[in-house]
Design an enzyme around this catalytic site. Structure first.
Site, PDB file in Angstrom:
ATOM      1  N   CYS A   1       0.854  -1.194   0.000  1.00  0.00           N
ATOM      2  CA  CYS A   1       0.000   0.000   0.000  1.00  0.00           C
ATOM      3  C   CYS A   1       0.893   1.249   0.000  1.00  0.00           C
ATOM      4  O   CYS A   1       1.995   1.246   0.540  1.00  0.00           O
ATOM      5  CB  CYS A   1      -0.901   0.006   1.234  1.00  0.00           C
ATOM      6  SG  CYS A   1      -2.061   1.399   1.251  1.00  0.00           S
TER       7      CYS A   1
ATOM      8  N   ASP B   1       0.460   3.784   1.658  1.00  0.00           N
ATOM      9  CA  ASP B   1       0.428   4.368   3.004  1.00  0.00           C
ATOM     10  C   ASP B   1       1.851   4.636   3.526  1.00  0.00           C
ATOM     11  O   ASP B   1       2.699   3.736   3.515  1.00  0.00           O
ATOM     12  CB  ASP B   1      -0.310   3.404   3.949  1.00  0.00           C
ATOM     13  CG  ASP B   1      -0.658   4.061   5.268  1.00  0.00           C
ATOM     14  OD1 ASP B   1       0.260   4.556   5.959  1.00  0.00           O
ATOM     15  OD2 ASP B   1      -1.855   4.085   5.613  1.00  0.00           O
TER      16      ASP B   1
ATOM     17  N   ARG C   1       3.008   4.829   6.313  1.00  0.00           N
ATOM     18  CA  ARG C   1       3.405   4.115   7.529  1.00  0.00           C
ATOM     19  C   ARG C   1       3.882   2.682   7.256  1.00  0.00           C
ATOM     20  O   ARG C   1       4.195   1.952   8.186  1.00  0.00           O
ATOM     21  CB  ARG C   1       2.230   4.090   8.511  1.00  0.00           C
ATOM     22  CG  ARG C   1       1.818   5.479   8.968  1.00  0.00           C
ATOM     23  CD  ARG C   1       0.457   5.454   9.633  1.00  0.00           C
ATOM     24  NE  ARG C   1      -0.600   5.086   8.692  1.00  0.00           N
ATOM     25  CZ  ARG C   1      -1.886   4.979   9.006  1.00  0.00           C
ATOM     26  NH1 ARG C   1      -2.277   5.195  10.244  1.00  0.00           N
ATOM     27  NH2 ARG C   1      -2.782   4.655   8.096  1.00  0.00           N
TER      28      ARG C   1
ATOM     29  N   HIS D   1      -2.230  -3.883   5.006  1.00  0.00           N
ATOM     30  CA  HIS D   1      -2.045  -3.509   6.406  1.00  0.00           C
ATOM     31  C   HIS D   1      -3.389  -3.233   7.062  1.00  0.00           C
ATOM     32  O   HIS D   1      -4.301  -2.713   6.430  1.00  0.00           O
ATOM     33  CB  HIS D   1      -1.125  -2.285   6.527  1.00  0.00           C
ATOM     34  CG  HIS D   1      -1.704  -1.029   5.926  1.00  0.00           C
ATOM     35  ND1 HIS D   1      -2.255  -0.025   6.690  1.00  0.00           N
ATOM     36  CD2 HIS D   1      -1.837  -0.634   4.646  1.00  0.00           C
ATOM     37  CE1 HIS D   1      -2.688   0.945   5.890  1.00  0.00           C
ATOM     38  NE2 HIS D   1      -2.445   0.601   4.648  1.00  0.00           N
TER      39      HIS D   1
ATOM     40  N   CYS E   1      -6.169   0.047   6.911  1.00  0.00           N
ATOM     41  CA  CYS E   1      -5.950   0.621   5.574  1.00  0.00           C
ATOM     42  C   CYS E   1      -7.113   1.539   5.180  1.00  0.00           C
ATOM     43  O   CYS E   1      -8.266   1.121   5.134  1.00  0.00           O
ATOM     44  CB  CYS E   1      -5.790  -0.501   4.552  1.00  0.00           C
ATOM     45  SG  CYS E   1      -5.444   0.109   2.886  1.00  0.00           S
TER      46      CYS E   1
HETATM   47 CO    CO Z   1      -3.463   1.279   3.022  1.00  0.00          CO
END
Ligand code: CO
Length: 210
Positions: A42, A44, A46, A98, A101
């Site tokens: 992803c 993302d 993080r 994750h 998400c």
């Molecule tokens: Co995500």
């Protein structure tokens, strides 16, 4: 100082630290990459692939998008997949989602995210529909979304196996193995949730005479 300037400063400091330790590090890496893994994760911020796996430059070939999807009309993803599997000959492809998400959560609502995001997130709604019985039986909202995150990873791994890129590599070289993982934002740990070893048989509808 502008926020982006800090990144450039940190980059200089990082390069100097590495060079102090190993003066030929960058010259050697610049000549060749032989990663054993393709990571589809992803976007993302993080979930940085190399940081959470303790790997270094040269070890993982990376593709990231919103909610780590493998969409069979995504030329970007397919180019990354073809190059890493056919040319770099990676041994493992990892789809890593994750918990928590945002893309998965967004897809599970009726909210209109406007045409482009709706189009992308539609793929996740399809995953929900495929597993509706199991998901609807989970009454706790957070737990239901967590399970959707896992099932999404599973479906994306299967989407990889549906491509002729993977099927050809499986037939000729018995690789790569496909892995579905989920990373926990709350504890930093990766949980393997699904696996397809090279050559795994699945729905013959998707098998090609490669
Ligand atoms: Co995500």
């Amino acid at each position: 100082m502008q926020s982006y300037e800090k990144l450039l400063l940190q980059n200089k400091a990082w390069a100097e630290t590495i060079k102090a330790d190993n003066p030929e590090y960058f010259e050697k890496l610049a000549q060749l990459q032989t990663p054993e893994f393709l990571w589809i994760g992803c976007s993302d911020s993080r979930v940085p692939a190399d940081r959470i796996t303790g790997t270094h430059p040269g070890e993982i070939f990376v593709h990231r998008n919103v909610a780590n999807l493998v969409v069979n009309t995504d030329v970007n993803l397919l180019a990354v997949l073809d190059f890493s599997v056919t040319v770099l000959k990676v041994k493992h492809v990892i789809v890593c989602g994750h918990y928590g998400c945002g893309g998965i959560k967004a897809a599970a609502t009726k909210h209109d995210h406007k045409p482009v995001l709706n189009m992308w997130l539609r793929n996740i709604k399809d995953v929900y529909r495929l597993h509706r019985e199991e998901l609807d039986a989970i009454k706790n909202d957070e737990q239901r979304i967590d399970r959707l995150v896992e099932l999404n990873v599973q479906e994306q791994v299967m989407n990889l196996a549906k491509t002729t890129i993977i099927q050809k590599a499986w037939k000729k070289e018995q690789r790569p193995h496909l892995h579905g993982w989920v990373y926990g934002l709350k504890d930093g740990l990766i949980k393997p949730v699904f696996e397809m070893k090279a050559g795994t048989k699945f729905d013959p509808l998707y098998e090609y005479e490669v």
